[in-house]
Scaffold this motif. Structure first.
Motif, mmCIF file in Angstrom:
data_model
loop_
_atom_site.group_PDB
_atom_site.id
_atom_site.type_symbol
_atom_site.label_atom_id
_atom_site.label_comp_id
_atom_site.label_asym_id
_atom_site.label_seq_id
_atom_site.Cartn_x
_atom_site.Cartn_y
_atom_site.Cartn_z
ATOM 1 N N TYR A 1 0.777 -1.122 -0.035
ATOM 2 C CA TYR A 1 -0.150 0.008 -0.017
ATOM 3 C C TYR A 1 1.102 1.107 0.001
ATOM 4 N N GLY A 2 2.076 1.330 -0.319
ATOM 5 C CA GLY A 2 3.038 2.146 -0.533
ATOM 6 C C GLY A 2 3.606 2.096 -1.838
ATOM 7 N N ASP A 3 4.977 2.111 -1.985
ATOM 8 C CA ASP A 3 5.628 2.180 -3.244
ATOM 9 C C ASP A 3 5.873 0.779 -3.877
ATOM 10 N N ARG A 4 5.359 -0.395 -3.236
ATOM 11 C CA ARG A 4 5.387 -1.425 -3.926
ATOM 12 C C ARG A 4 4.014 -2.131 -4.477
ATOM 13 N N GLY A 5 2.980 -1.201 -4.239
ATOM 14 C CA GLY A 5 1.596 -1.790 -4.814
ATOM 15 C C GLY A 5 1.825 -2.243 -6.380
ATOM 16 N N VAL B 1 -2.743 3.938 -9.170
ATOM 17 C CA VAL B 1 -3.422 5.108 -8.415
ATOM 18 C C VAL B 1 -2.835 5.285 -6.882
ATOM 19 N N ASP B 2 -3.471 6.317 -6.511
ATOM 20 C CA ASP B 2 -3.170 6.853 -5.022
ATOM 21 C C ASP B 2 -3.434 5.622 -4.079
ATOM 22 N N PRO B 3 -2.512 5.481 -3.197
ATOM 23 C CA PRO B 3 -2.930 4.238 -2.409
ATOM 24 C C PRO B 3 -4.224 4.338 -1.677
ATOM 25 N N ALA B 4 -4.566 5.548 -1.347
ATOM 26 C CA ALA B 4 -6.040 5.579 -0.524
ATOM 27 C C ALA B 4 -7.132 4.852 -1.505
ATOM 28 N N TRP B 5 -6.973 4.745 -2.690
ATOM 29 C CA TRP B 5 -7.754 3.974 -3.791
ATOM 30 C C TRP B 5 -7.560 2.637 -3.865
ATOM 31 N N ARG B 6 -6.385 2.279 -3.595
ATOM 32 C CA ARG B 6 -5.970 0.895 -3.649
ATOM 33 C C ARG B 6 -6.823 -0.289 -3.245
ATOM 34 N N ALA B 7 -7.056 -0.086 -2.079
ATOM 35 C CA ALA B 7 -7.683 -1.117 -1.180
ATOM 36 C C ALA B 7 -9.245 -1.324 -1.878
ATOM 37 N N PRO B 8 -10.056 -0.418 -1.931
ATOM 38 C CA PRO B 8 -11.144 -0.376 -2.616
ATOM 39 C C PRO B 8 -11.080 -1.157 -4.149
ATOM 40 N N LEU B 9 -10.221 -0.767 -4.822
ATOM 41 C CA LEU B 9 -10.080 -1.583 -6.158
ATOM 42 C C LEU B 9 -9.571 -2.864 -5.964
ATOM 43 N N TRP B 10 -8.676 -3.363 -5.321
ATOM 44 C CA TRP B 10 -8.154 -4.584 -4.973
ATOM 45 C C TRP B 10 -9.246 -5.367 -4.492
ATOM 46 N N ALA B 11 -9.980 -4.903 -3.574
ATOM 47 C CA ALA B 11 -11.239 -5.778 -2.919
ATOM 48 C C ALA B 11 -12.299 -5.966 -3.967
ATOM 49 N N GLY B 12 -12.622 -5.042 -4.936
ATOM 50 C CA GLY B 12 -13.492 -5.386 -6.049
ATOM 51 C C GLY B 12 -12.944 -6.414 -7.078
#
Length: 386
Positions: A103-107, A158-169
């Motif tokens: 959720y940082g630079d290795r997303g 994308v910005d890490p703030a959006w990463r979790a919702p996209l990956w959850a989807g």
């Protein structure tokens, strides 16, 4: 890798039943994956951090379960299947390296490795297989991993703030597509009869990964205890952690031979379609418990935050529920005694929140002892009745 050529594309359930050495070699890399995930849970035990770590865990687990299903459906002596397993090893290693900074630079590294290994598998199988049923199956898998892969890759950019919702989807797509048998345009779904032929190999593969994840619990407890300053409280926490690992093992091995037999001969369709979901619960429970143990060894005294309770209490609950799920799917058994012990642990949770982490661990261990003793008594009574 060997040069042995298989006589057919599909694994013969009557042929060799043991995992190949390459499959076992593949599993070894999951020790590193499980360790990284456990440390990731412990490093950020906030509500948001737990959710983010869970996404990574479910992605890692899906990679293993899909690979295990591929080596069950396709003959692992085929050169293309051996290449698929070897390429998946590289993907798993990259994913494990990316877990701490996912959720940082290795997303993008995590997402790219996850998508890459699934796409490589699909492309290799589509290109190499000629038998119609096997070819169509590979096409269905490849189609749906392309769909979910777009969300994984976008999340990596994308910005890490959006990463979790996209990956959850993306995970919802992965898990739901499998549950619906990969409905694909012009190809339809995977026929149900393709789930009806399993070998003992399938059950043993799941046993092997379960033993590895249980070993990770003991391994992490040992490493963490060895790296902190000695104190009596930490010693008690460490010994309780090892006891919990042994109790998990005892709960897991009960009637395990029946599970292997049922998965291959009595209920292959249920085993093939539900094993990955049931074991996702079990594996999550062990990793959560391992993370909780790490926190307690470092800070055995003081207050117990709510998120720590999720790991220390929720982890064992998930593990037992996962094992009960296996019993219900394959044996149609539902242990009321286990449900009673779990209900007791859940009811005690508000009280446990007022205790120090070390006491929460000891109480949880006590409930697991109760489950184990009740299981032994029930098994002895059933044997006597026969």
């Amino acid at each position: 890798m060997t040069s042995t050529e298989a006589s057919g594309v599909r694994r013969d359930p009557r042929s060799f039943k043991r995992a190949t050495l390459l499959e076992l070699f593949f599993d070894v890399f999951y020790v590193a994956m499980f360790a990284q995930l456990s440390m990731r849970f412990a490093a950020d035990p906030s509500w948001g951090g737990l959710g983010q770590s869970l996404i990574l865990l479910l992605a890692a687990w899906w990679t293993w379960s899909v690979t295990a299903l591929a080596t069950e459906f396709y003959d692992p002596r085929l050169r293309v299947i051996q290449i698929v397993i070897a390429s998946t090893v590289f993907g798993v290693v990259l994913m494990a390296c990316a877990v701490p900074g996912a959720y940082g630079d290795r997303g993008l590294l995590f997402a790219g490795a996850y998508v890459g290994l699934h796409l490589v598998r699909g492309i290799l199988l589509v290109a190499a297989l000629r038998r119609r049923s096997a070819h169509a199956r590979a096409q269905r898998f490849l189609f749906w991993f392309c769909v979910s892969g777009s969300l994984w890759l976008v999340g990596g950019f994308v910005d890490p703030a959006w990463r979790a919702p996209l990956w959850a989807g993306a995970l919802v797509i992965d898990y739901l597509a499998a549950a619906l048998r990969y409905p694909t345009p012009l190809r339809g779904r995977v026929p149900l009869d393709q789930y009806d032929q399993l070998s003992v190999h399938f059950g043993e593969r799941y046993q092997q990964i379960a033993i590895l994840v249980l070993g990770e619990l003991g391994l992490m407890a040992t490493l963490q205890f060895g790296g902190v300053e000695y104190s009596p409280a930490r010693t008690v926490a460490f010994l309780a952690a090892i006891a919990i690992a042994l109790l998990f093992w005892q709960i897991y091995v009960l009637q395990t031979d029946k599970f292997v037999d049922r998965s291959a001969h009595r209920n292959p369709r249920g085993a093939a379609r539900l094993a990955s979901y049931v074991y996702a619960v079990l594996v999550t429970g062990v990793i959560a418990t391992s993370a909780g143990v790490e926190l307690v060894i470092h800070q055995p005294l003081g207050t117990t935050p709510a998120t720590w309770l999720v790991l220390l209490v929720g982890g064992p609950v998930l593990f037992v529920l996962g094992r009960m799920g296996s019993e219900y799917v394959l044996l149609r058994l539902l242990s009321r005694s286990r449900l009673g012990w779990l209900a007791l642990l859940v009811v005690l949770t508000p009280v446990l929140s007022a205790l120090a982490p070390i006491f929460v661990t000891v109480v949880t261990m006590g409930v697991l002892v109760g489950i184990t003793l009740t299981d032994m008594w029930r098994t002895r009574r059933e044997a006597t009745a026969q």
